[in-house]
Design a protein around this motif. Sequence first.
Motif, PDB file in Angstrom:
ATOM      1  N   PHE A 160       0.820  -1.210   0.000  1.00 48.08           N
ATOM      2  CA  PHE A 160       0.000   0.000   0.000  1.00 48.08           C
ATOM      3  C   PHE A 160       0.858   1.266   0.000  1.00 48.08           C
ATOM      4  N   ARG A 161       0.581   2.151  -0.937  1.00 53.00           N
ATOM      5  CA  ARG A 161       1.203   3.481  -0.970  1.00 53.00           C
ATOM      6  C   ARG A 161       0.153   4.438  -1.516  1.00 53.00           C
ATOM      7  N   SER A 162       0.075   5.623  -0.927  1.00 54.02           N
ATOM      8  CA  SER A 162      -1.039   6.508  -1.255  1.00 54.02           C
ATOM      9  C   SER A 162      -0.589   7.953  -1.456  1.00 54.02           C
ATOM     10  N   GLY A 163      -1.422   8.709  -2.120  1.00 51.10           N
ATOM     11  CA  GLY A 163      -1.237  10.147  -2.286  1.00 51.10           C
ATOM     12  C   GLY A 163      -2.593  10.816  -2.280  1.00 51.10           C
ATOM     13  N   SER A 164      -2.658  12.055  -1.810  1.00 51.21           N
ATOM     14  CA  SER A 164      -3.947  12.741  -1.738  1.00 51.21           C
ATOM     15  C   SER A 164      -3.806  14.205  -2.107  1.00 51.21           C
ATOM     16  N   CYS A 165      -4.927  14.802  -2.467  1.00 45.48           N
ATOM     17  CA  CYS A 165      -4.970  16.224  -2.776  1.00 45.48           C
ATOM     18  C   CYS A 165      -6.348  16.755  -2.402  1.00 45.48           C
TER      19      CYS A 165
END
Length: 389
Positions: free
Chosen positions: A93-98
């Motif tokens: 799991f690896r994530s990014g958000s905006c």
Amino acid sequence: MKMAAGPDLSPTFTVLENGYSREKVPSMDQGERSEDLENTKHINVGKPPLNLSVMRHCISSARLAQEAESDSDNIEFGLKSPADGKSMFLPVFRSGSCAEIGPKQYMEDEHICIDNLLEHLGASTTLPAPGAFYGVFDGHGGSDAALFIRKNILNFIIEDSHFPTSVEKAIKSAYVKADHAFVDARSLDSTSGTTALTALMFGRTMLIANAGDCRAVLGKRGRAIELSKDHKPNCTSERLRIEKLGGIIYDGYLNGQLSVARALGDWHMKGPKGSSCPLSAEPELKETMLTEEDEFLIIGCDGLWDVMSSQCAVTIVRKELMLHNDPEKCSRELVREALRRNTCDNLTVVVVCFSPDPPPRIEIPKSRWRRSISADGLNFLKGVLESNV
């Protein structure tokens, strides 16, 4: 998230590329920072009810322990066993958000990204398998409800008596308990509300819980698979439930006030705790067993989905990942595209990848017949056909 028209109140923010920022964005390169500084200006706009959460980006990654691979698929914790129990696939799991304020006067969205639950909660916490947790919360009538639920929903799940033997029951119970705890917090405005969509993952098992009109979409080798249902008052099942409980739908609004059929908070529209009412805080759940074909998950508030189809979002993210393999840049591109399409709401997007590698190219088998549709068009057509089955 939209409420019936009401008064706007007023503070001062800093404009940053179609949005507002109060935090430094570490992922932007020097060129982007310079451009942002040149375009920065101050304007006076409406005052948010309390804590203002505006443009935030987060990216982190955590590789799941390899020694857990052998038992994470078969462990019993109240979820279904995988159909192919011999599969060796284990997500990373690896994530990014905006998140951006968009064209609205103040920000009411909140979100959370935890790529490693064991590290976040501490080794003393009992978990059925290595996992992760993500959520988006689209507030309305103020930011109190969205902020409270973001801060507390995970603890309500982990501390529920059903956890970890029955995770589904724990999640449903946690949503209701969080809703009740919010109204008990006397210092907060109990008339504010929020939708809530969370994704809880243990090993290959992913549980999506949704109350409201946020949406979770799985990217499966280029195809969009919707894992949640938008709880709009006009939706047939929601309309029947609402009318059965004595509610009405006026011009698409529940009791003429709210554009969603499920939400936490909004206690001016609910009866005593424990009573049934047209506005429900109970989430709908969707369980998915991840496989090698499942490449990423997109969860976003309705500010994204109002102007973009699920398949379009998946196509954009997949192309971006093949270019730079960065989920944060993907979430930022979705937000920017929604702004270009003139969304009318706050924007919050989280992209979660299940592999450290970028998606592979999709090879279309050669045929003796001439094909006049692109690979993206073919995936879109497949998605439409399957959604109508």
